[in-house]
Write a protein that holds these residues in place. Structure first.
Motif, short mmCIF file in Angstrom:
data_model
loop_
_atom_site.label_atom_id
_atom_site.label_comp_id
_atom_site.label_asym_id
_atom_site.label_seq_id
_atom_site.Cartn_x
_atom_site.Cartn_y
_atom_site.Cartn_z
N PHE A 128 0.81 -1.22 0.00
CA PHE A 128 0.00 0.00 0.00
C PHE A 128 0.84 1.27 0.00
O PHE A 128 0.31 2.36 -0.21
CB PHE A 128 -0.92 0.03 1.23
CG PHE A 128 -1.95 -1.05 1.24
CD1 PHE A 128 -3.15 -0.90 0.55
CD2 PHE A 128 -1.72 -2.24 1.92
CE1 PHE A 128 -4.10 -1.91 0.56
CE2 PHE A 128 -2.67 -3.24 1.93
CZ PHE A 128 -3.86 -3.09 1.25
N THR A 129 2.14 1.14 0.24
CA THR A 129 3.00 2.33 0.35
C THR A 129 4.33 2.10 -0.36
O THR A 129 4.72 0.97 -0.64
CB THR A 129 3.31 2.66 1.84
OG1 THR A 129 4.02 1.56 2.42
CG2 THR A 129 2.04 2.91 2.62
N GLU A 130 5.01 3.21 -0.61
CA GLU A 130 6.38 3.15 -1.10
C GLU A 130 7.08 4.46 -0.76
O GLU A 130 6.43 5.49 -0.55
CB GLU A 130 6.43 2.89 -2.60
CG GLU A 130 5.83 3.97 -3.46
CD GLU A 130 5.85 3.62 -4.96
OE1 GLU A 130 6.18 4.52 -5.75
OE2 GLU A 130 5.53 2.46 -5.32
N GLU A 131 8.39 4.39 -0.67
CA GLU A 131 9.17 5.60 -0.40
C GLU A 131 9.57 6.24 -1.72
O GLU A 131 10.10 5.58 -2.60
CB GLU A 131 10.41 5.28 0.43
CG GLU A 131 10.10 4.99 1.88
CD GLU A 131 11.33 5.08 2.78
OE1 GLU A 131 12.10 6.06 2.63
OE2 GLU A 131 11.51 4.18 3.62
N ARG A 132 9.29 7.52 -1.82
CA ARG A 132 9.73 8.30 -2.98
C ARG A 132 10.63 9.40 -2.46
O ARG A 132 10.17 10.34 -1.82
CB ARG A 132 8.54 8.87 -3.73
CG ARG A 132 7.70 7.80 -4.41
CD ARG A 132 6.60 8.37 -5.27
NE ARG A 132 5.77 7.30 -5.85
CZ ARG A 132 4.65 7.51 -6.53
NH1 ARG A 132 4.23 8.76 -6.72
NH2 ARG A 132 3.96 6.49 -7.01
N GLY A 133 11.92 9.22 -2.71
CA GLY A 133 12.88 10.13 -2.11
C GLY A 133 12.91 9.87 -0.62
O GLY A 133 13.10 8.73 -0.18
N ASP A 134 12.67 10.89 0.16
CA ASP A 134 12.66 10.74 1.61
C ASP A 134 11.25 10.68 2.18
O ASP A 134 11.05 10.75 3.40
CB ASP A 134 13.39 11.94 2.26
CG ASP A 134 14.86 11.98 1.88
OD1 ASP A 134 15.44 10.89 1.70
OD2 ASP A 134 15.41 13.09 1.75
N VAL A 135 10.24 10.55 1.31
CA VAL A 135 8.86 10.63 1.77
C VAL A 135 8.16 9.29 1.58
O VAL A 135 8.24 8.66 0.52
CB VAL A 135 8.10 11.73 0.98
CG1 VAL A 135 6.64 11.77 1.40
CG2 VAL A 135 8.76 13.09 1.22
N LEU A 136 7.45 8.82 2.63
CA LEU A 136 6.67 7.60 2.56
C LEU A 136 5.23 7.98 2.24
O LEU A 136 4.59 8.74 2.98
CB LEU A 136 6.72 6.86 3.91
CG LEU A 136 5.94 5.55 3.99
CD1 LEU A 136 6.58 4.49 3.09
CD2 LEU A 136 5.87 5.05 5.43
N ILE A 137 4.70 7.46 1.14
CA ILE A 137 3.35 7.81 0.69
C ILE A 137 2.57 6.54 0.35
O ILE A 137 3.14 5.46 0.21
CB ILE A 137 3.38 8.74 -0.54
CG1 ILE A 137 4.09 8.05 -1.72
CG2 ILE A 137 4.04 10.07 -0.21
CD1 ILE A 137 4.00 8.81 -3.02
N THR A 138 1.24 6.69 0.21
CA THR A 138 0.45 5.56 -0.28
C THR A 138 0.64 5.48 -1.79
O THR A 138 0.49 6.46 -2.50
CB THR A 138 -1.05 5.74 0.04
OG1 THR A 138 -1.53 6.96 -0.52
CG2 THR A 138 -1.29 5.73 1.54
N ALA A 139 0.99 4.31 -2.29
CA ALA A 139 1.34 4.14 -3.70
C ALA A 139 1.18 2.65 -4.03
O ALA A 139 1.07 1.82 -3.13
CB ALA A 139 2.77 4.61 -3.93
N PRO A 140 1.12 2.29 -5.33
CA PRO A 140 1.51 3.05 -6.51
C PRO A 140 0.51 4.10 -6.97
O PRO A 140 0.79 4.93 -7.82
CB PRO A 140 1.66 1.96 -7.58
CG PRO A 140 0.73 0.88 -7.13
CD PRO A 140 0.77 0.89 -5.64
N GLU A 141 -0.72 4.04 -6.44
CA GLU A 141 -1.70 5.09 -6.69
C GLU A 141 -2.23 5.52 -5.33
O GLU A 141 -1.65 5.18 -4.30
CB GLU A 141 -2.82 4.56 -7.58
CG GLU A 141 -3.47 3.29 -7.03
CD GLU A 141 -4.43 2.64 -8.00
OE1 GLU A 141 -4.49 3.10 -9.16
OE2 GLU A 141 -5.12 1.70 -7.60
N ASP A 142 -3.28 6.31 -5.31
CA ASP A 142 -3.85 6.72 -4.02
C ASP A 142 -4.50 5.50 -3.37
O ASP A 142 -5.58 5.06 -3.75
CB ASP A 142 -4.89 7.82 -4.24
CG ASP A 142 -5.41 8.39 -2.92
OD1 ASP A 142 -5.13 7.80 -1.86
OD2 ASP A 142 -6.10 9.42 -2.95
#
Length: 251
Positions: A128-142
């Motif tokens: 449900f999540t992945e790190e992009r750069g230094d930020v942990l977000i819900t991904a690959p979509e919302d």
């Protein structure tokens, strides 16, 4: 209101209200249908708890007092927490995306569930999540809604970390209730709770640290709300405010 009114047919008024006060209005409108004594001398206080936290109070005489910033940055500002170092958009952060301050939002509701899951059992967020750069977000979509459903289901089946998330949400809601009473002197500690967190009975039981009343089918007293309660694809807790908005708009 004036700007939106230009797009309406003649004679139509635009009324704007936040979801927190709308929750309180929803509970009061339904209780008033049959003279329920739960209205009491202190009126009704309600929270909508799901994607976010909404708070509203409608007094017994019908007045809806303004609550500063909906308690967002007014209460539970634990700014010394280590998680304030993360950017507001990071799931691990305690900072509000709107203000950048550490406030109630990251201790209650959807954002709190993700943050606590990452602390207690990161595996709950797998897929449900992945790190992009230094930020942990819900991904690959919302993935916010499916992720919350996943955590709620895990609690339903007894996952201890998932259960602890909802216990902590309940404890934080109790603290917010305590501080809200200190500031506003409402005279009641009862709260009607609307939103996605009420939809799941197991999760609601876990967060009942205070005198919470589920805004469920039992609150459906009027004709429109009974129609909503009869549906199988939605719940009163999720959409009661939308139904009550019809009453509110006609006032």
């Amino acid at each position: 209101s004036e700007s939106m009114g230009r797009y309406c047919v003649d004679g139509v008024k635009v009324r704007i209200i936040n979801d927190g006060p709308m929750a309180a209005f929803s509970a009061a409108a339904e209780l008033a249908q049959d003279g329920d004594t739960q209205l009491g001398e202190s009126g009704v206080i309600a929270h909508s708890l799901g994607t976010d936290l909404g708070s509203g109070w409608i007094k017994a005489d019908g007045e809806i007092p303004a609550i500063p910033l909906e308690l967002y940055d007014l209460l539970l500002d634990l700014g010394s927490a280590k998680q304030k170092e993360y950017a507001p958009e990071d799931l691990r952060s305690v900072r509000n995306e709107n203000s950048g301050l550490a406030g109630a939002r990251r201790y209650l509701g959807q954002a709190a569930a993700y943050r606590m899951a990452q602390q207690l059992e990161p595996a709950l967020l797998d897929g449900f999540t992945e790190e992009r750069g230094d930020v942990l977000i819900t991904a690959p979509e919302d993935m916010r809604k499916p992720c919350l459903e996943h955590i709620m289901n895990a609690a339903t089946y007894g996952d201890e970390a998932a259960c602890e998330i909802f216990r902590r949400v309940g404890a934080n809601l109790a603290q917010l209730t305590k501080e809200m009473e200190y500031l506003l002197d409402t005279g009641t500690d009862r709260r009607f709770l609307f939103g996605r967190f009420v939809k799941n009975e197991s999760c609601f039981r876990l967060i009942r640290e205070v005198s919470l009343i589920a805004a469920d089918d039992g609150l459906a007293r009027g004709g429109l709300m009974r129609q909503l309660a009869a549906r199988e694809d939605v719940t009163v807790a999720q959409f009661a405010q939308a139904v009550s908005a019809i009453y509110y708009s006609r006032m």
